[in-house]
Design a protein around this motif. Structure first.
Motif, PDB file in Angstrom:
ATOM      1  N   ILE A  12       1.352  -2.987 -10.624  1.00  0.00           N
ATOM      2  CA  ILE A  12       2.371  -2.836  -9.579  1.00  0.00           C
ATOM      3  C   ILE A  12       1.759  -2.113  -8.375  1.00  0.00           C
ATOM      4  O   ILE A  12       1.961  -2.524  -7.226  1.00  0.00           O
ATOM      5  CB  ILE A  12       3.607  -2.093 -10.117  1.00  0.00           C
ATOM      6  N   GLU A  13       1.016  -1.066  -8.621  1.00  0.00           N
ATOM      7  CA  GLU A  13       0.357  -0.326  -7.538  1.00  0.00           C
ATOM      8  C   GLU A  13      -0.622  -1.224  -6.796  1.00  0.00           C
ATOM      9  O   GLU A  13      -0.674  -1.210  -5.556  1.00  0.00           O
ATOM     10  CB  GLU A  13      -0.363   0.908  -8.089  1.00  0.00           C
ATOM     11  N   ALA A  14      -1.401  -2.017  -7.525  1.00  0.00           N
ATOM     12  CA  ALA A  14      -2.349  -2.930  -6.875  1.00  0.00           C
ATOM     13  C   ALA A  14      -1.609  -3.950  -6.020  1.00  0.00           C
ATOM     14  O   ALA A  14      -2.057  -4.277  -4.910  1.00  0.00           O
ATOM     15  CB  ALA A  14      -3.205  -3.633  -7.928  1.00  0.00           C
ATOM     16  N   GLU A  15      -0.491  -4.446  -6.498  1.00  0.00           N
ATOM     17  CA  GLU A  15       0.302  -5.397  -5.714  1.00  0.00           C
ATOM     18  C   GLU A  15       0.860  -4.721  -4.471  1.00  0.00           C
ATOM     19  O   GLU A  15       0.871  -5.300  -3.382  1.00  0.00           O
ATOM     20  CB  GLU A  15       1.432  -5.989  -6.553  1.00  0.00           C
ATOM     21  N   ARG A  16       1.326  -3.492  -4.611  1.00  0.00           N
ATOM     22  CA  ARG A  16       1.862  -2.769  -3.453  1.00  0.00           C
ATOM     23  C   ARG A  16       0.768  -2.567  -2.413  1.00  0.00           C
ATOM     24  O   ARG A  16       0.994  -2.747  -1.215  1.00  0.00           O
ATOM     25  CB  ARG A  16       2.456  -1.424  -3.901  1.00  0.00           C
ATOM     26  N   LEU A  17      -0.433  -2.216  -2.855  1.00  0.00           N
ATOM     27  CA  LEU A  17      -1.558  -2.044  -1.930  1.00  0.00           C
ATOM     28  C   LEU A  17      -1.921  -3.367  -1.267  1.00  0.00           C
ATOM     29  O   LEU A  17      -2.270  -3.397  -0.076  1.00  0.00           O
ATOM     30  CB  LEU A  17      -2.752  -1.438  -2.654  1.00  0.00           C
ATOM     31  N   ARG A  18      -1.820  -4.469  -2.002  1.00  0.00           N
ATOM     32  CA  ARG A  18      -2.074  -5.794  -1.427  1.00  0.00           C
ATOM     33  C   ARG A  18      -1.064  -6.066  -0.321  1.00  0.00           C
ATOM     34  O   ARG A  18      -1.422  -6.537   0.768  1.00  0.00           O
ATOM     35  CB  ARG A  18      -1.986  -6.877  -2.506  1.00  0.00           C
ATOM     36  N   GLN A  19       0.200  -5.760  -0.578  1.00  0.00           N
ATOM     37  CA  GLN A  19       1.250  -5.970   0.413  1.00  0.00           C
ATOM     38  C   GLN A  19       0.994  -5.127   1.664  1.00  0.00           C
ATOM     39  O   GLN A  19       1.130  -5.618   2.784  1.00  0.00           O
ATOM     40  CB  GLN A  19       2.621  -5.628  -0.183  1.00  0.00           C
ATOM     41  N   ILE A  20       0.615  -3.893   1.470  1.00  0.00           N
ATOM     42  CA  ILE A  20       0.315  -3.010   2.601  1.00  0.00           C
ATOM     43  C   ILE A  20      -0.839  -3.597   3.410  1.00  0.00           C
ATOM     44  O   ILE A  20      -0.800  -3.601   4.644  1.00  0.00           O
ATOM     45  CB  ILE A  20       0.021  -1.582   2.120  1.00  0.00           C
ATOM     46  N   GLY A  21      -1.853  -4.110   2.716  1.00  0.00           N
ATOM     47  CA  GLY A  21      -2.983  -4.738   3.394  1.00  0.00           C
ATOM     48  C   GLY A  21      -2.589  -5.955   4.220  1.00  0.00           C
ATOM     49  O   GLY A  21      -3.256  -6.299   5.204  1.00  0.00           O
ATOM     50  N   LEU A  22      -1.486  -6.582   3.846  1.00  0.00           N
ATOM     51  CA  LEU A  22      -0.987  -7.739   4.596  1.00  0.00           C
ATOM     52  C   LEU A  22      -0.084  -7.311   5.766  1.00  0.00           C
ATOM     53  O   LEU A  22       0.435  -8.166   6.484  1.00  0.00           O
ATOM     54  CB  LEU A  22      -0.205  -8.672   3.666  1.00  0.00           C
ATOM     55  N   GLY A  23       0.105  -6.010   5.924  1.00  0.00           N
ATOM     56  CA  GLY A  23       0.909  -5.522   7.035  1.00  0.00           C
ATOM     57  C   GLY A  23       2.302  -5.072   6.657  1.00  0.00           C
ATOM     58  O   GLY A  23       3.086  -4.663   7.512  1.00  0.00           O
ATOM     59  N   TYR A  24       2.629  -5.130   5.364  1.00  0.00           N
ATOM     60  CA  TYR A  24       3.945  -4.682   4.907  1.00  0.00           C
ATOM     61  C   TYR A  24       3.868  -3.194   4.560  1.00  0.00           C
ATOM     62  O   TYR A  24       4.041  -2.790   3.422  1.00  0.00           O
ATOM     63  CB  TYR A  24       4.411  -5.530   3.717  1.00  0.00           C
ATOM     64  N   ASP A  25       3.594  -2.420   5.606  1.00  0.00           N
ATOM     65  CA  ASP A  25       3.426  -0.972   5.446  1.00  0.00           C
ATOM     66  C   ASP A  25       4.718  -0.247   5.790  1.00  0.00           C
ATOM     67  O   ASP A  25       5.756  -0.883   6.026  1.00  0.00           O
ATOM     68  CB  ASP A  25       2.266  -0.483   6.308  1.00  0.00           C
ATOM     69  N   ALA A  26       4.658   1.070   5.842  1.00  0.00           N
ATOM     70  CA  ALA A  26       5.861   1.869   6.080  1.00  0.00           C
ATOM     71  C   ALA A  26       6.521   1.509   7.409  1.00  0.00           C
ATOM     72  O   ALA A  26       7.752   1.383   7.483  1.00  0.00           O
ATOM     73  CB  ALA A  26       5.520   3.355   6.044  1.00  0.00           C
ATOM     74  N   ASP A  27       5.729   1.314   8.454  1.00  0.00           N
ATOM     75  CA  ASP A  27       6.314   0.962   9.755  1.00  0.00           C
ATOM     76  C   ASP A  27       7.084  -0.350   9.672  1.00  0.00           C
ATOM     77  O   ASP A  27       8.170  -0.475  10.235  1.00  0.00           O
ATOM     78  CB  ASP A  27       5.233   0.861  10.829  1.00  0.00           C
ATOM     79  N   HIS A  28       6.517  -1.311   8.976  1.00  0.00           N
ATOM     80  CA  HIS A  28       7.199  -2.601   8.793  1.00  0.00           C
ATOM     81  C   HIS A  28       8.420  -2.436   7.897  1.00  0.00           C
ATOM     82  O   HIS A  28       9.516  -2.891   8.223  1.00  0.00           O
ATOM     83  CB  HIS A  28       6.233  -3.620   8.186  1.00  0.00           C
ATOM     84  N   ASP A  29       8.214  -1.799   6.752  1.00  0.00           N
ATOM     85  CA  ASP A  29       9.271  -1.691   5.744  1.00  0.00           C
ATOM     86  C   ASP A  29      10.491  -0.930   6.261  1.00  0.00           C
ATOM     87  O   ASP A  29      11.623  -1.267   5.921  1.00  0.00           O
ATOM     88  CB  ASP A  29       8.749  -1.006   4.488  1.00  0.00           C
ATOM     89  N   ASP A  30      10.251   0.086   7.085  1.00  0.00           N
ATOM     90  CA  ASP A  30      11.351   0.913   7.574  1.00  0.00           C
ATOM     91  C   ASP A  30      12.300   0.148   8.504  1.00  0.00           C
ATOM     92  O   ASP A  30      13.372   0.638   8.831  1.00  0.00           O
ATOM     93  CB  ASP A  30      10.823   2.172   8.259  1.00  0.00           C
TER      94      ASP A  30
END
Length: 88
Positions: A12-30
């Motif tokens: 799950i953590e690896a998938e979350r990091l993959r998502q962040i790498g695709l630009g789905y970071d805190a700025d996007h998610d918020d």
């Protein structure tokens, strides 16, 4: 992996990091409201449930379940940044 919870959390953590790498970071998610989070989760639930003529690829289902858990984590992280925590 034999269903060890620690290993699953790592996936799950690896998938979350993959998502962040695709630009789905805190700025996007918020920028997502609660309905958007539910729609994203529903999309992945639908993909996991999709039956392609009777043959089920359980590895695909596992991937979708991992993505669901990572997206739910992202949603909870967004709420936590707003100081909103699950009701007891």
């Amino acid at each position: 992996m034999e269903g060890n919870r620690t290993d699953i959390y790592r996936l799950i953590e690896a998938e979350r990091l993959r998502q962040i790498g695709l630009g789905y970071d805190a700025d996007h998610d918020d920028q997502n409201d609660h309905a958007t989070w539910v729609m994203i989760l529903a999309r992945h639930l639908g993909l996991a449930a999709y039956d392609s003529g009777g043959s089920v690829d359980l590895r695909f289902v596992a991937r979708q379940l991992t993505r669901i858990a990572a997206v739910a984590t992202a949603g909870l992280e967004t709420l936590a940044r707003m100081d909103i925590h699950p009701a007891e």
